[in-house]
Design a protein around this motif. Structure first.
Motif, PDB file in Angstrom:
ATOM      1  N   LEU A  60      54.657  51.277  82.090  1.00  0.00           N
ATOM      2  CA  LEU A  60      55.190  49.968  82.487  1.00  0.00           C
ATOM      3  C   LEU A  60      54.736  48.827  81.590  1.00  0.00           C
ATOM      4  O   LEU A  60      55.121  47.685  81.806  1.00  0.00           O
ATOM      5  CB  LEU A  60      54.756  49.657  83.934  1.00  0.00           C
ATOM      6  N   GLU A  61      53.926  49.098  80.597  1.00  0.00           N
ATOM      7  CA  GLU A  61      53.433  48.031  79.729  1.00  0.00           C
ATOM      8  C   GLU A  61      54.582  47.380  78.970  1.00  0.00           C
ATOM      9  O   GLU A  61      55.463  48.061  78.454  1.00  0.00           O
ATOM     10  CB  GLU A  61      52.415  48.579  78.725  1.00  0.00           C
ATOM     11  N   VAL A  68      56.677  45.571  75.937  1.00  0.00           N
ATOM     12  CA  VAL A  68      56.703  45.911  74.504  1.00  0.00           C
ATOM     13  C   VAL A  68      55.726  45.038  73.728  1.00  0.00           C
ATOM     14  O   VAL A  68      54.988  45.511  72.873  1.00  0.00           O
ATOM     15  CB  VAL A  68      58.131  45.752  73.949  1.00  0.00           C
ATOM     16  N   PHE A  69      55.720  43.735  74.010  1.00  0.00           N
ATOM     17  CA  PHE A  69      54.778  42.816  73.386  1.00  0.00           C
ATOM     18  C   PHE A  69      53.782  42.361  74.452  1.00  0.00           C
ATOM     19  O   PHE A  69      54.137  41.617  75.365  1.00  0.00           O
ATOM     20  CB  PHE A  69      55.493  41.593  72.810  1.00  0.00           C
ATOM     21  N   GLY A  70      52.558  42.802  74.335  1.00  0.00           N
ATOM     22  CA  GLY A  70      51.555  42.460  75.342  1.00  0.00           C
ATOM     23  C   GLY A  70      50.876  41.141  75.054  1.00  0.00           C
ATOM     24  O   GLY A  70      49.650  41.074  74.922  1.00  0.00           O
ATOM     25  N   PHE A  71      51.669  40.056  74.940  1.00  0.00           N
ATOM     26  CA  PHE A  71      51.086  38.751  74.670  1.00  0.00           C
ATOM     27  C   PHE A  71      50.300  38.249  75.882  1.00  0.00           C
ATOM     28  O   PHE A  71      50.722  38.426  77.028  1.00  0.00           O
ATOM     29  CB  PHE A  71      52.180  37.724  74.345  1.00  0.00           C
ATOM     30  N   GLU A  72      49.199  37.592  75.605  1.00  0.00           N
ATOM     31  CA  GLU A  72      48.433  36.931  76.656  1.00  0.00           C
ATOM     32  C   GLU A  72      48.335  35.453  76.285  1.00  0.00           C
ATOM     33  O   GLU A  72      47.445  35.027  75.565  1.00  0.00           O
ATOM     34  CB  GLU A  72      47.044  37.549  76.784  1.00  0.00           C
ATOM     35  N   ILE A  73      49.302  34.677  76.771  1.00  0.00           N
ATOM     36  CA  ILE A  73      49.351  33.255  76.439  1.00  0.00           C
ATOM     37  C   ILE A  73      48.468  32.507  77.416  1.00  0.00           C
ATOM     38  O   ILE A  73      48.792  32.369  78.603  1.00  0.00           O
ATOM     39  CB  ILE A  73      50.808  32.745  76.476  1.00  0.00           C
ATOM     40  N   GLU A  74      47.349  32.042  76.920  1.00  0.00           N
ATOM     41  CA  GLU A  74      46.345  31.422  77.791  1.00  0.00           C
ATOM     42  C   GLU A  74      46.703  29.989  78.155  1.00  0.00           C
ATOM     43  O   GLU A  74      46.345  29.499  79.227  1.00  0.00           O
ATOM     44  CB  GLU A  74      44.975  31.463  77.106  1.00  0.00           C
ATOM     45  N   ALA A 114      52.037  30.689  71.749  1.00  0.00           N
ATOM     46  CA  ALA A 114      53.253  30.130  72.355  1.00  0.00           C
ATOM     47  C   ALA A 114      54.334  29.930  71.302  1.00  0.00           C
ATOM     48  O   ALA A 114      55.516  30.212  71.548  1.00  0.00           O
ATOM     49  CB  ALA A 114      52.933  28.806  73.052  1.00  0.00           C
ATOM     50  N   PHE A 115      53.942  29.451  70.114  1.00  0.00           N
ATOM     51  CA  PHE A 115      54.902  29.255  69.034  1.00  0.00           C
ATOM     52  C   PHE A 115      55.552  30.581  68.620  1.00  0.00           C
ATOM     53  O   PHE A 115      56.748  30.640  68.324  1.00  0.00           O
ATOM     54  CB  PHE A 115      54.219  28.601  67.831  1.00  0.00           C
ATOM     55  N   VAL A 116      54.768  31.638  68.600  1.00  0.00           N
ATOM     56  CA  VAL A 116      55.293  32.955  68.234  1.00  0.00           C
ATOM     57  C   VAL A 116      56.372  33.390  69.217  1.00  0.00           C
ATOM     58  O   VAL A 116      57.457  33.819  68.829  1.00  0.00           O
ATOM     59  CB  VAL A 116      54.149  33.991  68.173  1.00  0.00           C
ATOM     60  N   VAL A 117      56.087  33.284  70.511  1.00  0.00           N
ATOM     61  CA  VAL A 117      57.032  33.717  71.537  1.00  0.00           C
ATOM     62  C   VAL A 117      58.295  32.855  71.515  1.00  0.00           C
ATOM     63  O   VAL A 117      59.427  33.362  71.583  1.00  0.00           O
ATOM     64  CB  VAL A 117      56.373  33.677  72.934  1.00  0.00           C
ATOM     65  N   ILE A 118      58.122  31.541  71.427  1.00  0.00           N
ATOM     66  CA  ILE A 118      59.272  30.626  71.403  1.00  0.00           C
ATOM     67  C   ILE A 118      60.158  30.908  70.203  1.00  0.00           C
ATOM     68  O   ILE A 118      61.391  30.918  70.303  1.00  0.00           O
ATOM     69  CB  ILE A 118      58.778  29.162  71.386  1.00  0.00           C
ATOM     70  N   SER A 119      59.551  31.153  69.055  1.00  0.00           N
ATOM     71  CA  SER A 119      60.319  31.387  67.830  1.00  0.00           C
ATOM     72  C   SER A 119      61.109  32.690  67.891  1.00  0.00           C
ATOM     73  O   SER A 119      62.200  32.789  67.318  1.00  0.00           O
ATOM     74  CB  SER A 119      59.391  31.410  66.618  1.00  0.00           C
ATOM     75  N   VAL A 144      66.000  35.841  78.310  1.00  0.00           N
ATOM     76  CA  VAL A 144      65.639  36.855  79.303  1.00  0.00           C
ATOM     77  C   VAL A 144      64.923  38.025  78.635  1.00  0.00           C
ATOM     78  O   VAL A 144      63.927  38.547  79.151  1.00  0.00           O
ATOM     79  CB  VAL A 144      66.894  37.336  80.058  1.00  0.00           C
ATOM     80  N   LEU A 145      65.425  38.444  77.470  1.00  0.00           N
ATOM     81  CA  LEU A 145      64.836  39.576  76.763  1.00  0.00           C
ATOM     82  C   LEU A 145      63.382  39.307  76.385  1.00  0.00           C
ATOM     83  O   LEU A 145      62.498  40.142  76.633  1.00  0.00           O
ATOM     84  CB  LEU A 145      65.654  39.892  75.509  1.00  0.00           C
ATOM     85  N   ILE A 146      63.118  38.146  75.791  1.00  0.00           N
ATOM     86  CA  ILE A 146      61.758  37.823  75.360  1.00  0.00           C
ATOM     87  C   ILE A 146      60.832  37.694  76.568  1.00  0.00           C
ATOM     88  O   ILE A 146      59.676  38.140  76.538  1.00  0.00           O
ATOM     89  CB  ILE A 146      61.734  36.535  74.525  1.00  0.00           C
ATOM     90  N   THR A 147      61.343  37.103  77.653  1.00  0.00           N
ATOM     91  CA  THR A 147      60.525  36.976  78.859  1.00  0.00           C
ATOM     92  C   THR A 147      60.153  38.342  79.414  1.00  0.00           C
ATOM     93  O   THR A 147      59.004  38.594  79.791  1.00  0.00           O
ATOM     94  CB  THR A 147      61.275  36.155  79.926  1.00  0.00           C
ATOM     95  N   GLU A 148      61.118  39.269  79.447  1.00  0.00           N
ATOM     96  CA  GLU A 148      60.838  40.611  79.962  1.00  0.00           C
ATOM     97  C   GLU A 148      59.955  41.401  79.003  1.00  0.00           C
ATOM     98  O   GLU A 148      59.088  42.172  79.432  1.00  0.00           O
ATOM     99  CB  GLU A 148      62.149  41.362  80.193  1.00  0.00           C
ATOM    100  N   MET A 149      60.178  41.238  77.699  1.00  0.00           N
ATOM    101  CA  MET A 149      59.406  41.993  76.716  1.00  0.00           C
ATOM    102  C   MET A 149      57.949  41.551  76.662  1.00  0.00           C
ATOM    103  O   MET A 149      57.054  42.353  76.370  1.00  0.00           O
ATOM    104  CB  MET A 149      60.031  41.862  75.330  1.00  0.00           C
ATOM    105  N   THR A 150      57.698  40.266  76.915  1.00  0.00           N
ATOM    106  CA  THR A 150      56.331  39.752  76.824  1.00  0.00           C
ATOM    107  C   THR A 150      55.639  39.727  78.184  1.00  0.00           C
ATOM    108  O   THR A 150      54.410  39.695  78.252  1.00  0.00           O
ATOM    109  CB  THR A 150      56.326  38.327  76.245  1.00  0.00           C
ATOM    110  N   GLY A 151      56.418  39.717  79.253  1.00  0.00           N
ATOM    111  CA  GLY A 151      55.837  39.615  80.587  1.00  0.00           C
ATOM    112  C   GLY A 151      55.236  38.245  80.860  1.00  0.00           C
ATOM    113  O   GLY A 151      54.408  38.084  81.747  1.00  0.00           O
ATOM    114  N   ASP A 152      55.687  37.201  80.097  1.00  0.00           N
ATOM    115  CA  ASP A 152      55.119  35.861  80.212  1.00  0.00           C
ATOM    116  C   ASP A 152      56.195  34.874  80.669  1.00  0.00           C
ATOM    117  O   ASP A 152      57.310  34.874  80.134  1.00  0.00           O
ATOM    118  CB  ASP A 152      54.550  35.411  78.870  1.00  0.00           C
TER     119      ASP A 152
END
Length: 523
Positions: free
Chosen positions: A214-215, A217-223, A365-370, A387-395
């Motif tokens: 369930l992990e 694809v991109f395990g970003f942790e945006i603090e 944050a800049f990486v994800v937004i871009s 939607v894709l980036i939100t689901e892929m990053t879980g953020d």
């Protein structure tokens, strides 16, 4: 004529009765696609391991690496000659299939695409898995329809839901799979498509999650979420990404032309594959970081592991190699490589702003937004991208700036006049005009197209006789305010009318173009 009339009536009746049947069929196709795409992803993991092992040989025994890549280039060339429809990402081929411009051999495409992509990505080409996964899912839907002798209307819907399930299983993104099917493939809202594709996407993701976990694809942790005072930077980033998307699409076009000339000089596909794998071989020795899709790069950049100069060099080399990899016609997608280019661009812009004192804790944050902005600029499907980036990053902390950057990038790319990448690729692959090789198509098969008259479009307030549809294409039903109207040439259409249009497969592409222009574009 009697047979034609029977098939036309059967398409209409079947379409109105099979809503719930389609949901069940979509779920079955999603389950099959989930198994297939999971196997494909495992195969690509093996390919990544192969690439890592090859990289180890560049120091002590470079000849091994050269010989292996030469063998891979030959193998990919043989697969491309055996089944040309595996070239590239596969999404343009699926769109052409849905428009009646192609009739792919579904079982050959599945076998050759999986093998070809594994070899190409294992050989270092900067390609991704998402487009191929969409094509694999679409071929599962087509195989299901053909072996079950389904009517063309049902077949097209099953191909669409299979494609959505493929994207869902590739990225663990069921919502993006359903939205992509509406926004990019079907290009208008349809209850049948939405429900069927949601069932297929959910089933595909369920299988993939059970096999691969369930992990995201991109395990970003945006603090830290981006403060509102920095939204000027988000708008500026969207402007840059829109321009970059325009350049990217034009560069893909140029790269395809270059490799087409290379192929003509050498005689066939073997020359094109030799050139791109020779470039890959050189990068194994010179700059191995740009090999493959580069998913790991996005994570490294988000952690701040690259300095400004390193990001600048990485962006240039990755841009040239990824566009060349795709332009060569090797089997593989551009979703993931373009997202990685977006991540590099976001990191680079953040570093540049850092020279003026911009807080570098927001680089993730800049990486994800871009990534979302780049997708919107190149694919021209901003909702799918967000939607894709939100689901892929879980953020979800960057959802608002994702939307802002995507809309700005979309508007900039659209205003510059570049076509959406998959439309551009489909038109180029099919040549100017329609596909003249119609012998492969069942020309007289009938299908029903759903359409809606938009406010301010050409047909808003005009008579049916003014539509200009191909000869033999008929509006069989108009649904207005919940009531059905059987139209004739004098029926006046209104905004919000839902149309059922019957056409032949041979006229499908022309009919859809006319419908899009007459009902979908504000006049």
């Amino acid at each position: 004529m009697r047979q034609d009339g029977f098939e036309a009536v059967a398409n209409i009746v079947r379409k109105r009765q099979f809503k719930y049947i389609l949901i069940a069929e979509g779920a079955v196709i999603g389950l099959i696609t989930g198994v297939l795409v999971s196997a494909f992803r495992l195969l690509l993991m093996w390919a990544d391991e192969l690439r890592g092992m090859l990289a180890e040989y560049t120091g002590a025994g470079g000849l091994v690496c050269i010989l292996v890549l030469a063998a891979v280039s030959i193998a990919v060339s043989i697969l491309l000659r055996w089944e040309p429809d595996i070239a590239g990402s596969g999404i343009p081929q699926v769109e052409a299939e849905l428009r009646g411009m192609k009739d792919m051999k579904w079982w050959r495409v599945i076998a050759a695409k999986m093998a070809g992509c594994a070899l190409a990505i294992g050989g270092g080409l900067a390609l991704g898995r998402e487009g191929p996964s969409i094509q694999l899912g679409a071929m599962v839907g087509k195989g299901f329809a053909r072996t079950g002798h389904r009517l063309l209307t049902e077949e097209r819907l099953l191909v669409t839901c299979g494609a959505g399930a493929g994207l869902s299983a590739a990225f663990g993104a069921p919502l993006a799979g359903a939205i992509f099917s509406l926004e990019e493939l079907h290009r208008n809202f349809s209850g049948e498509v939405l429900l069927t594709t949601m069932a297929a996407s959910a089933a595909g993701d369920f299988i993939a999650a059970n096999i691969l976990g369930l992990e995201p694809v991109f395990g970003f942790e945006i603090e830290h979420g981006l403060p509102l005072r920095y939204y000027w930077a988000v708008i500026a980033l969207g402007l840059i990404l829109g321009l970059f998307g325009f350049v990217y699409n034009r560069t893909i076009d140029v790269m395809q032309d270059v490799f087409e000339k290379i192929g003509k000089l050498g005689g066939d596909v073997f020359t094109r594959m030799f050139v791109i794998f020779a470039a890959s071989c050189a990068l194994f020795f010179i700059y191995p970081d740009v090999l493959g899709s580069g998913a790991g790069l996005a994570l490294s950049i988000s952690r701040g592991e690259f300095a400004l100069k390193a990001l600048a060099v990485l962006l240039i080399v990755k841009f040239v190699f990824s566009t060349a990899s795709f332009g060569s016609g090797a089997p593989g997608g551009i979703f993931l490589p373009l997202l990685v280019l977006g991540a590099i661009t976001g990191g680079l812009i953040c570093r540049l702003l850092g020279l003026a004192g911009f807080d570098q804790t927001y680089i993730d944050a800049f990486v994800v937004i871009s990534m979302a902005g780049m997708f919107a600029a190149i694919v021209r499907a901003p909702v799918t991208g967000v939607v894709l980036i939100t689901e892929m990053t879980g953020d979800f902390t960057t959802l608002l700036p994702l939307v802002v950057a995507s809309l700005v990038a979309y508007v900039v790319a659209e205003s510059l006049g570049a076509k959406p990448i998959y439309t551009q690729l489909m038109q180029k692959s099919m040549g100017k005009g329609r596909n003249t090789n119609r012998s492969m198509l069942l020309r007289d098969r009938k299908t029903v197209i759903d359409a809606e008259v938009n406010v301010g479009s050409y047909m808003d307030g005009r008579r049916v006789s003014e539509f200009g549809l191909p000869l033999g294409t008929l509006i069989v039903s108009v649904l207005r305010d919940g009531s059905e109207i059987i139209p004739d040439g004098n029926t006046i259409l209104r905004a919000g009318d839902e149309l059922e249009i019957l056409t032949r497969e041979a006229d499908l592409a022309d009919a859809e173009d006319i419908i899009d222009n007459a009902c979908g574009v504000i006049d």
